[in-house]
Design an enzyme around this catalytic site. Structure first.
Site, PDB file in Angstrom:
ATOM      1  N   HIS A 134      -9.434  -3.130   7.902  1.00  0.00           N
ATOM      2  CA  HIS A 134      -8.869  -4.671   7.399  1.00  0.00           C
ATOM      3  C   HIS A 134      -8.580  -4.308   5.875  1.00  0.00           C
ATOM      4  O   HIS A 134      -9.364  -4.860   5.263  1.00  0.00           O
ATOM      5  CB  HIS A 134      -9.136  -5.589   8.310  1.00  0.00           C
ATOM      6  CG  HIS A 134     -10.492  -6.283   8.499  1.00  0.00           C
ATOM      7  ND1 HIS A 134     -11.139  -6.105   9.047  1.00  0.00           N
ATOM      8  CD2 HIS A 134     -10.728  -6.574   7.535  1.00  0.00           C
ATOM      9  CE1 HIS A 134     -12.578  -6.372   8.949  1.00  0.00           C
ATOM     10  NE2 HIS A 134     -11.936  -7.160   7.916  1.00  0.00           N
ATOM     11  N   GLN A 135      -7.453  -4.925   5.583  1.00  0.00           N
ATOM     12  CA  GLN A 135      -7.160  -4.847   4.084  1.00  0.00           C
ATOM     13  C   GLN A 135      -7.083  -6.339   3.998  1.00  0.00           C
ATOM     14  O   GLN A 135      -6.394  -7.466   4.524  1.00  0.00           O
ATOM     15  CB  GLN A 135      -6.183  -4.446   3.852  1.00  0.00           C
ATOM     16  CG  GLN A 135      -6.248  -4.509   1.882  1.00  0.00           C
ATOM     17  CD  GLN A 135      -6.213  -3.080   1.263  1.00  0.00           C
ATOM     18  OE1 GLN A 135      -6.535  -2.964   0.577  1.00  0.00           O
ATOM     19  NE2 GLN A 135      -4.407  -2.630   0.889  1.00  0.00           N
TER      20      GLN A 135
END
Ligand SMILES: [Zn+2]
Length: 175
Positions: A134-135
């Site tokens: 996840h960014q």
């Protein structure tokens, strides 16, 4: 997400994280498998209680349940993969495109002055849920990390998460 060594103040600023840190909402099967993984489950939730802001073909954007700042988004592939190097070219491109759109939308609705953007890769690097990439897209405002010590524990996240979701989703351009 902060630059440098985390200190105690960071926790004071992010009371929403305490549930997560305490493990109170940790599923019995853990976060590591898709059945317990919040980033696998989030896109499947009913729209009403979903914090998903935008859905792409291979990647989606969801509000962080434990935000550092209002509008803190996570850009996630639908696939349950841990590592940036695991993404195929199409996923990599869409992750980049959604990150750009997230910045534009957040600037538009909340006049963010800057952003912290990045990925923590592996538990040793601070990834809370390391099994699913996840960014982080964290909007920043001048002074947001300066006046907080004055008010100590009362870090203000002035918008409820559902309201923030509606605001961002409403401003998100159609695919
Ligand atoms: Zn997952």
């Amino acid at each position: 997400m902060t630059v440098g060594i985390p200190d105690g103040l960071e926790r004071l600023w992010t009371p929403h994280r305490m549930t997560y840190i305490s493990g109170a909402d940790r599923p019995a099967e853990g976060y590591e498998t898709p059945t317990g993984c919040p980033f696998c489950l989030a896109p499947e939730r009913h729209l009403a209680d979903s914090l998903v802001v935008a859905r792409g073909e291979r990647v989606y954007a969801v509000l962080n349940l434990y935000p550092y700042n209002p509008g803190h988004l996570l850009i996630c592939p639908y696939r349950h993969v841990p590592d940036y190097a695991d993404l195929d070219p199409a996923e990599t491109a869409e992750l980049g495109a959604l990150t750009q759109t997230a910045m534009r939308v957040i600037r538009q609705v909340s006049q963010a002055h800057g952003f912290n953007i990045g990925m923590n890769q592996g538990p040793v690097a601070g990834a809370g849920i390391a099994a699913h990439l996840h960014q982080h897209v964290v909007p920043r405002w001048g002074g947001d990390a300066n006046f907080m010590p004055v008010i100590g524990q009362t870090k203000v996240l002035p918008q409820l998460l559902a309201d923030t979701r509606d605001l961002l989703a409403g401003a998100w351009p159609a695919a």
